[in-house]
Design an enzyme around this catalytic site. Structure first.
Site, short mmCIF file in Angstrom:
data_model
loop_
_atom_site.label_atom_id
_atom_site.label_comp_id
_atom_site.label_asym_id
_atom_site.label_seq_id
_atom_site.Cartn_x
_atom_site.Cartn_y
_atom_site.Cartn_z
CG HIS A 178 47.52 34.65 32.93
ND1 HIS A 178 46.27 35.10 33.26
CD2 HIS A 178 47.45 34.29 31.62
CE1 HIS A 178 45.47 35.04 32.21
NE2 HIS A 178 46.17 34.55 31.19
CB CYS A 179 47.93 28.79 32.88
SG CYS A 179 48.25 27.40 31.79
#
Ligand SMILES: [Zn+2]
Ligand SMILES: [Zn+2]
Length: 383
Positions: free
Chosen positions: A169-170
């Protein structure tokens, strides 16, 4: 007639009876505690995970809150770098060289900018892909979604959903990096790295003049710590010179006068030039390392999450004198071709070096492995 019971008081037995009583009570409390907490599935990993749960909750929630702020930061800082390039660096290149080299810079800069903007927007707005309710091949059941998980899918606690071929997850994208946007993410990282290296090199001459040379414009604003240290050192040098001769003293007065003369526009520009270079240098180092890390993973046909799982599995099998083989590793070139989606006549020049919205190879739900090739037509029928 009631029978009399004769009670013998033995004071000497008191301490041992008391100790036994306390021991019995402690033992019963221990059994109660054990019976309440006992679970045959409980391992030290579960205990560790449970105790870390508040920390995970904090990280997930801050990632959720920080996401939009970090995306805004990326947009604003990129805009600032682009503005400095147009206002300062490009005119400087034109004065230093000629029209031909200015055009070359203009073309290269716009090609990089176009790719950065395109890949960033696509990485942010493309959904990574979520598994459907019925999947032909199930590897496990997600404990959070209570739904089947196809191979390579993982649950994202920030998005609170299972993600196909999840990488991570960025927060800089405020999105998960998964099957449909992995390529956009990696291309964004690479083009952004190239862009920062390019802007840093192209702007180094202007930066040098402002940071080391033109003292008239150096006014400590939000670069206070950096400029201040540099000026304190410079000032001490000046003061030494002032003490040496009265003429130098006059020059120092002139300097302070010209400091006041520096307009607000000059100060803003001056600070923006310094920020632009320092930002580009810092981001270039960080993104260079990130791009190298992801390039290595892609070459090995694995995602960041799979790397951890594969490493564990490799160590486990090694103990049994067995060798682990990543089922999604098709060899260096094929891994890259699959990653960039270079099938059906697509080329690296057109579909990677320039913006392209082509889909990745496959459907993200069923996967070919290096030892087993799927019949996709049959699987589509099953779906
Ligand atoms: Zn899930
Ligand atoms: Zn996510």
């Amino acid at each position: 007639m009631p029978r009399m019971v004769k009670v013998h008081w033995r004071l000497s037995e008191c301490p041992s009876r008391l100790t036994a009583n306390i021991r019995d009570r402690l033992e019963s409390w221990r059994i109660i505690y054990m019976s309440l907490c006992y679970n045959q599935f409980t391992t030290w990993n579960t205990v560790l995970d449970t105790s870390m749960e508040p920390l995970f909750w904090l990280v997930d929630n801050s990632a959720r809150v920080m996401g939009p702020i970090m995306v805004t930061m990326v947009v604003l800082l990129t805009t600032m770098v682009v503005m400095v390039f147009y206002v300062c660096i490009l005119p400087h290149i034109y004065y230093q060289t000629d029209i031909f080299w200015s055009l070359v810079h203009l073309i290269v800069a716009h090609w990089v900018l176009m790719n950065i903007v395109f890949n960033y927007c696509m990485a942010v707005f493309t959904k990574p892909g979520h598994p459907p309710q019925s999947v032909p091949e199930v590897v496990s059941i997600c404990k959070k979604c209570i739904s089947p998980k196809p191979p390579r899918a993982h649950h994202c606690t920030v998005c609170n959903a299972c993600v196909l071929k999840m990488d991570h997850h960025c927060p800089w994208l405020n999105n998960c990096v998964g099957f449909h946007n992995h390529r956009y993410f990696f291309q964004f990282v690479c083009f952004m790295w190239f862009g920062t290296v390019y802007a840093g090199i192209a702007g180094y001459d202007v930066f040098k003049q402002h940071f080391f040379g033109n003292k008239d414009l150096i006014v400590p604003a939000f670069f206070f710590p950096i400029n201040m240290v540099y000026h304190m050192w410079n000032k001490s040098q000046d003061e030494e010179a002032v003490n040496a001769s009265s003429e130098t003293n006059k020059m120092a007065d002139d300097d302070s006068e010209s400091d006041i003369k520096a307009t607000l526009e000059d100060q803003v520009l001056h600070n923006a030039i310094i920020l632009q270079f320092l930002l580009c240098a810092g981001v270039a180092i960080a993104l260079g390392l990130l791009a190298a890390y992801h390039a290595r993973l892609i070459s090995q046909g694995q995602t960041s999450i799979e790397q951890h799982i594969n490493n564990k599995e490799r160590a486990r099998l090694k103990k049994k004198n067995m060798k682990f083989r990543n089922p999604y590793d098709f060899g260096f070139w094929k891994n890259w071709k699959l990653f960039f989606g270079l099938s059906r006549g697509r080329s690296f020049f057109r579909h990677v070096l320039f913006p392209s919205r082509h889909d990745p190879v496959g459907n993200g739900i069923t996967w070919d492995t290096c030892t087993f090739k799927l019949d996709h037509n049959r699987l589509l029928d099953l779906l």
